[in-house]
Design a protein around this motif. Structure first.
Motif, PDB file in Angstrom:
ATOM      1  N   ARG A  89       0.847  -1.200   0.000  1.00  0.00           N
ATOM      2  CA  ARG A  89       0.000   0.000   0.000  1.00  0.00           C
ATOM      3  C   ARG A  89       0.881   1.248   0.000  1.00  0.00           C
ATOM      4  NH1 ARG A  89      -3.278  -3.484  -0.397  1.00  0.00           N
ATOM      5  NH2 ARG A  89      -5.239  -3.789   0.698  1.00  0.00           N
ATOM      6  N   PHE A  90       0.335   2.344  -0.506  1.00  0.00           N
ATOM      7  CA  PHE A  90       0.892   3.668  -0.297  1.00  0.00           C
ATOM      8  C   PHE A  90       0.003   4.409   0.698  1.00  0.00           C
ATOM      9  CE2 PHE A  90       2.947   2.644  -4.295  1.00  0.00           C
ATOM     10  CZ  PHE A  90       4.202   3.226  -4.160  1.00  0.00           C
ATOM     11  N   LEU A  91       0.605   5.238   1.540  1.00  0.00           N
ATOM     12  CA  LEU A  91      -0.150   5.943   2.581  1.00  0.00           C
ATOM     13  C   LEU A  91      -1.100   6.975   1.986  1.00  0.00           C
ATOM     14  CD1 LEU A  91       2.590   6.855   5.228  1.00  0.00           C
ATOM     15  CD2 LEU A  91       0.992   4.940   5.295  1.00  0.00           C
ATOM     16  N   PRO A  92      -2.357   7.009   2.441  1.00  0.00           N
ATOM     17  CA  PRO A  92      -3.224   8.154   2.109  1.00  0.00           C
ATOM     18  C   PRO A  92      -2.753   9.398   2.855  1.00  0.00           C
ATOM     19  CG  PRO A  92      -4.504   6.249   2.862  1.00  0.00           C
ATOM     20  CD  PRO A  92      -3.073   5.965   3.178  1.00  0.00           C
ATOM     21  N   THR A  93      -2.542   9.260   4.168  1.00  0.00           N
ATOM     22  CA  THR A  93      -1.971  10.292   5.023  1.00  0.00           C
ATOM     23  C   THR A  93      -0.940   9.615   5.920  1.00  0.00           C
ATOM     24  OG1 THR A  93      -3.687   9.975   6.710  1.00  0.00           O
ATOM     25  CG2 THR A  93      -4.082  11.690   5.043  1.00  0.00           C
ATOM     26  N   TYR A  94      -0.064  10.402   6.497  1.00  0.00           N
ATOM     27  CA  TYR A  94       0.982   9.822   7.323  1.00  0.00           C
ATOM     28  C   TYR A  94       0.381   9.198   8.573  1.00  0.00           C
ATOM     29  CZ  TYR A  94       5.101   9.593  10.359  1.00  0.00           C
ATOM     30  OH  TYR A  94       6.082   9.165  11.213  1.00  0.00           O
ATOM     31  N   ASP A  95       0.572   7.893   8.702  1.00  0.00           N
ATOM     32  CA  ASP A  95       0.058   7.140   9.837  1.00  0.00           C
ATOM     33  C   ASP A  95       1.034   6.011  10.136  1.00  0.00           C
ATOM     34  OD1 ASP A  95      -1.255   5.625  11.711  1.00  0.00           O
ATOM     35  OD2 ASP A  95      -2.981   5.142  10.457  1.00  0.00           O
ATOM     36  N   PRO A  96       1.843   6.132  11.190  1.00  0.00           N
ATOM     37  CA  PRO A  96       2.825   5.093  11.497  1.00  0.00           C
ATOM     38  C   PRO A  96       2.214   3.713  11.706  1.00  0.00           C
ATOM     39  CG  PRO A  96       3.277   7.077  12.770  1.00  0.00           C
ATOM     40  CD  PRO A  96       1.935   7.269  12.123  1.00  0.00           C
ATOM     41  N   GLU A  99       1.181  12.109  -0.477  1.00  0.00           N
ATOM     42  CA  GLU A  99       1.886  12.392  -1.724  1.00  0.00           C
ATOM     43  C   GLU A  99       1.578  13.778  -2.248  1.00  0.00           C
ATOM     44  OE1 GLU A  99       4.640  12.128  -4.398  1.00  0.00           O
ATOM     45  OE2 GLU A  99       4.318  10.669  -2.798  1.00  0.00           O
ATOM     46  N   ARG A 100       0.363  14.255  -2.003  1.00  0.00           N
ATOM     47  CA  ARG A 100       0.005  15.596  -2.450  1.00  0.00           C
ATOM     48  C   ARG A 100       0.892  16.641  -1.771  1.00  0.00           C
ATOM     49  NH1 ARG A 100      -3.547  18.047  -6.380  1.00  0.00           N
ATOM     50  NH2 ARG A 100      -2.528  20.064  -6.307  1.00  0.00           N
ATOM     51  N   ALA A 101       1.231  16.430  -0.509  1.00  0.00           N
ATOM     52  CA  ALA A 101       2.075  17.387   0.203  1.00  0.00           C
ATOM     53  C   ALA A 101       3.461  17.468  -0.430  1.00  0.00           C
ATOM     54  CB  ALA A 101       2.171  17.006   1.674  1.00  0.00           C
ATOM     55  N   PHE A 102       4.064  16.315  -0.735  1.00  0.00           N
ATOM     56  CA  PHE A 102       5.362  16.351  -1.405  1.00  0.00           C
ATOM     57  C   PHE A 102       5.262  17.055  -2.753  1.00  0.00           C
ATOM     58  CE2 PHE A 102       6.766  13.080   1.594  1.00  0.00           C
ATOM     59  CZ  PHE A 102       8.100  13.421   1.758  1.00  0.00           C
ATOM     60  N   GLY A 122      -2.100  17.323 -10.042  1.00  0.00           N
ATOM     61  CA  GLY A 122      -1.818  16.525  -8.857  1.00  0.00           C
ATOM     62  C   GLY A 122      -0.782  15.459  -9.142  1.00  0.00           C
ATOM     63  N   PRO A 123      -0.321  14.788  -8.114  1.00  0.00           N
ATOM     64  CA  PRO A 123       0.746  13.804  -8.269  1.00  0.00           C
ATOM     65  C   PRO A 123       0.238  12.457  -8.770  1.00  0.00           C
ATOM     66  CG  PRO A 123       0.074  13.901  -5.982  1.00  0.00           C
ATOM     67  CD  PRO A 123      -0.722  14.955  -6.698  1.00  0.00           C
ATOM     68  N   ALA A 124       1.143  11.658  -9.269  1.00  0.00           N
ATOM     69  CA  ALA A 124       0.851  10.264  -9.575  1.00  0.00           C
ATOM     70  C   ALA A 124       0.741   9.499  -8.263  1.00  0.00           C
ATOM     71  CB  ALA A 124       1.953   9.670 -10.442  1.00  0.00           C
ATOM     72  N   THR A 125      -0.379   8.858  -8.039  1.00  0.00           N
ATOM     73  CA  THR A 125      -0.597   8.105  -6.804  1.00  0.00           C
ATOM     74  C   THR A 125      -1.226   6.755  -7.116  1.00  0.00           C
ATOM     75  OG1 THR A 125      -2.742   9.213  -6.516  1.00  0.00           O
ATOM     76  CG2 THR A 125      -0.861  10.146  -5.329  1.00  0.00           C
ATOM     77  N   LEU A 126      -1.074   5.848  -6.160  1.00  0.00           N
ATOM     78  CA  LEU A 126      -1.651   4.502  -6.289  1.00  0.00           C
ATOM     79  C   LEU A 126      -2.256   4.087  -4.958  1.00  0.00           C
ATOM     80  CD1 LEU A 126       1.013   2.567  -8.418  1.00  0.00           C
ATOM     81  CD2 LEU A 126      -1.321   3.136  -9.108  1.00  0.00           C
ATOM     82  N   LEU A 127      -3.215   4.856  -4.492  1.00  0.00           N
ATOM     83  CA  LEU A 127      -3.935   4.448  -3.301  1.00  0.00           C
ATOM     84  C   LEU A 127      -4.801   3.233  -3.643  1.00  0.00           C
ATOM     85  CD1 LEU A 127      -4.939   7.947  -1.900  1.00  0.00           C
ATOM     86  CD2 LEU A 127      -2.873   6.591  -1.447  1.00  0.00           C
ATOM     87  N   ILE A 128      -5.195   2.494  -2.630  1.00  0.00           N
ATOM     88  CA  ILE A 128      -5.847   1.211  -2.872  1.00  0.00           C
ATOM     89  C   ILE A 128      -7.106   1.351  -3.716  1.00  0.00           C
ATOM     90  CG2 ILE A 128      -7.029   1.328  -0.626  1.00  0.00           C
ATOM     91  CD1 ILE A 128      -5.874  -1.833  -2.588  1.00  0.00           C
ATOM     92  N   GLU A 129      -7.884   2.404  -3.484  1.00  0.00           N
ATOM     93  CA  GLU A 129      -9.103   2.558  -4.276  1.00  0.00           C
ATOM     94  C   GLU A 129      -8.784   2.868  -5.736  1.00  0.00           C
ATOM     95  OE1 GLU A 129      -8.363   6.477  -2.042  1.00  0.00           O
ATOM     96  OE2 GLU A 129      -8.322   4.316  -1.610  1.00  0.00           O
ATOM     97  N   GLN A 130      -7.658   3.521  -5.990  1.00  0.00           N
ATOM     98  CA  GLN A 130      -7.254   3.784  -7.364  1.00  0.00           C
ATOM     99  C   GLN A 130      -6.816   2.497  -8.061  1.00  0.00           C
ATOM    100  OE1 GLN A 130      -4.310   6.768  -6.146  1.00  0.00           O
ATOM    101  NE2 GLN A 130      -5.393   8.262  -7.412  1.00  0.00           N
ATOM    102  N   VAL A 131      -6.100   1.655  -7.344  1.00  0.00           N
ATOM    103  CA  VAL A 131      -5.675   0.379  -7.914  1.00  0.00           C
ATOM    104  C   VAL A 131      -6.894  -0.465  -8.269  1.00  0.00           C
ATOM    105  CG1 VAL A 131      -4.391  -1.740  -7.484  1.00  0.00           C
ATOM    106  CG2 VAL A 131      -3.487   0.444  -6.659  1.00  0.00           C
ATOM    107  N   GLU A 132      -7.873  -0.505  -7.383  1.00  0.00           N
ATOM    108  CA  GLU A 132      -9.096  -1.260  -7.664  1.00  0.00           C
ATOM    109  C   GLU A 132      -9.827  -0.680  -8.874  1.00  0.00           C
ATOM    110  OE1 GLU A 132     -10.097  -4.084  -6.270  1.00  0.00           O
ATOM    111  OE2 GLU A 132      -8.249  -4.087  -5.098  1.00  0.00           O
TER     112      GLU A 132
END
Length: 467
Positions: free
Chosen positions: A273-280, A378-381, A421-431
C-alpha cells in the motif's frame, strides 16, 4: 530478429552448485498475451529488438536465453514469516530463469519469475499468479522507481489463459506470469537455510559469491573480515531501502526474511500500500492483525531481519572478533536509516543537502507537519516541491517554511509539478484500474496510469539521491 550481439549473458548462480537450487521446468500455458513489456529496461540489456513472438518464447514459454541457464533454477531458502521460522520455503511459484549484465553499468542482473508453475517447493499450491497480482506488481515497481526507491523492475507480464481459484479475490480469476528484473535473488533466508542445516561451508561459499558478484565493497582476503564487511554493506543497503520506503510513503506488507535480499533492493510485492496520510500504524496486509509490518515499524523489522542474517555468519568467526563486528553494524543501523531518510526526503523535495544534522531536522519537521495537519501524503510532497506552500496554512507547517529558507533547489523545475496533482496509487485507485480490465478487458486506464507514472519518473530524474 535475433537477440542483439550486445546482450551479455551470465550463469554465475549455477557456479554455486546443486545444493543451492533445483533444476525445474516451466508450466505450459494455454495462451500468451503480452500485457506489459519494459522496453526501457530491455534496451539496457540488448533485448529491446525482440519481436512479440520472440518475447513470448523467452518470457512466456521460457525458452533459454543464449549463454545463460539451459534450464530454470528454483532457488532454495528458508525464512521467518511474521517472526515464525519456516524451513519449508523456497521458490514455489517462480524460478531464476536467466542472468545477464546491464550494458550501462555492468551489474549482474537476474530474471526471476512469478507464476511460472510448480516446483519442489510449491507444496499444495498451484504455482500460478493471478493477472490482478501481476498488474499490481507492475504498478508498484513503476511508482516506487519514480519515487527514488531501489526496486526490482517488472520486465514482462503475460496473460496465460488459465482460470485460478483464490480465496482473496472473486474466482475464477485470470492468470499471468511475471518476469522480474533484479540485482540478485539471494535472500537473508538463503543464509538461514544453511545455518539451519549446520552447513558452514555453504555459508562461506555464499558470502564469497555475494562479495565477488554483488558487493565488491566488502572484498577481503581473510574470511572473517570478508563476512564482517559483507554484513556491514548489506546493513547499509537495507537501511537505504527502508529509508526510501518511508520517504515514499510505502508499506511493503510482508517483510519476512525471505523477502529481503542482500543488495537492498525492494522486491516481491504482495499486499503493498501507499499511505493516504501519514500514519505510522498503517498496515498493508489484512492478515497483519498485530501491525508487525506497519509503516512506522518497517525500519525496526528490517533490523530484526538483519540480526537473523548476522546470526547465520557466526560460524565463520574462528578465533576473531566477528561477533563484535556484526553487533557494531547492527547498532549503527538506526543512524544509517536516519541519514538515508533525510537524503531521500530532501531529494523528493528537490533540495540540495546542507549538513547532516540540519537535513535530518528538516525531514523530521516535514513528517511532523504531515502527521499533525493530516495532509494527503503524496500531495504534500508534490505541492511543496512545486512551490504551493501557501496552500498549507496549518501551524505545523510554519517550522518547515522557516527551515526551507536555508535550502537551495537541487534540480530545475519540471512541468509535472505544475500539473493538477501527483501520480498516486492508493488502494481505491488500484481497484479502479483493475475494474475495466476484469469487466471489459479494457487496459486503457492501466496504460494511462503507467504514462502518468513515467512523467513522475522523468520529473524526479533531474536530481539523483546522493550516495
Amino acid at each position: 530478429m535475433p537477440i542483439s550481439q550486445s546482450f551479455r549473458p551470465a550463469r554465475t548462480h549455477a557456479d554455486l552448485g546443486g545444493e543451492f537450487f533445483d533444476v525445474v521446468g516451466a508450466a505450459r500455458f494455454p495462451t500468451h498475451i503480452i500485457r506489459h513489456r519494459d522496453q526501457r529496461q530491455a534496451a539496457r540489456l540488448g533485448l529491446d529488438g525482440l519481436t512479440d513472438e520472440e518475447w513470448i518464447a523467452h518470457f512466456g514459454r521460457f525458452e533459454p536465453l543464449p549463454g545463460s541457464f539451459d534450464h530454470p533454477l528454483a532457488l532454495r531458502y528458508h525464512g521467518h514469516q511474521f517472526r515464525h521460522y519456516n524451513p519449508d520455503l523456497g521458490d514455489g511459484r517462480g524460478f531464476l530463469f536467466a542472468q545477464m549484465h546491464d550494458l550501462e553499468d555492468g551489474r549482474l542482473l537476474d530474471f526471476g519469475t512469478k507464476g511460472s508453475g510448480q516446483t519442489p517447493w510449491s507444496r499444495t499450491a498451484d504455482g500460478r499468479l493471478t493477472l490482478k497480482g501481476g498488474v499490481r506488481e507492475v504498478l508498484a515497481t513503476s511508482l516506487l522507481e519514480a519515487f527514488g526507491v531501489n526496486t526490482s523492475k517488472s520486465f514482462s507480464l503475460i496473460e496465460t489463459g488459465e482460470a485460478l481459484q483464490r480465496h482473496d479475490e472473486p474466482s475464477p480469476t485470470r492468470a499471468s506470469v511475471l518476469v522480474r528484473l533484479s540485482h540478485s535473488h539471494i535472500r537473508i533466508g538463503t543464509f538461514q537455510r544453511f545455518a539451519y542445516l549446520g552447513d558452514a561451508a555453504s555459508i562461506s561459499a555464499l558470502v564469497a559469491h555475494a562479495v565477488r558478484h554483488y558487493l565488491p565493497e566488502a572484498t577481503a582476503t581473510a574470511e572473517p573480515e570478508r563476512a564482517a564487511r559483507f554484513f556491514a554493506e548489506v546493513c547499509r543497503r537495507v537501511a537505504r531501502m527502508g529509508a526510501q520506503w518511508m520517504a515514499a510513503g510505502f508499506v511493503h506488507g510482508v517483510l519476512n526474511t525471505d523477502n529481503i535480499n542482500i543488495t537492498g533492493e525492494s522486491f516481491d510485492y504482495g499486499p503493498w500500500r501507499f499511505l493516504p496520510t501519514y500514519d505510522p500504524k498503517f498496515t498493508a496486509a489484512y492478515f497483519d492483525y498485530g501491525g508487525l509490518y506497519a509503516f512506522g515499524r518497517q525500519p525496526e523489522t528490517l533490523l530484526w531481519n538483519l540480526a537473523r542474517l548476522g546470526g547465520c555468519l557466526l560460524p565463520l568467526a574462528g578465533e576473531t572478533d566477528l561477533k563484535a563486528r556484526l553487533e557494531e553494524s547492527l547498532h549503527g543501523f538506526g543512524a544509517l536509516v536516519q541519514a538515508e531518510f533525510a537524503r531521500a526526503v530532501l531529494w523528493r523535495l528537490g533540495l540540495k543537502p546542507i549538513e547532516a544534522e540540519r537535513d535530518a531536522a528538516l525531514s523530521g519537521l516535514f513528517f511532523t507537519a504531515l502527521l499533525e495537519s493530516e495532509a494527503p501524503f503524496e500531495r504534500a510532497f508534490f505541492d511543496w516541491r512545486g512551490g504551493r506552500q501557501r496552500d498549507y496554512p496549518h501551524a505545523a507547517w510554519g517550522p518547515v517554511r522557516a527551515a526551507l529558507a536555508s535550502y537551495e533547489r537541487a534540480a530545475p523545475d519540471h512541468s509535472y509539478f505544475d500539473g493538477e496533482g501527483p501520480a498516486t496509487l492508493l488502494i481505491e485507485q488500484v481497484e479502479a484500474l483493475w475494474e475495466p480490465i476484469a469487466e471489459r478487458d479494457d487496459w486503457s486506464a492501466f496504460h494511462a496510469k503507467l504514462a502518468e507514472i513515467e512523467q513522475a519518473r522523468l520529473a524526479y530524474l533531474g536530481a539523483s539521491i546522493p550516495a
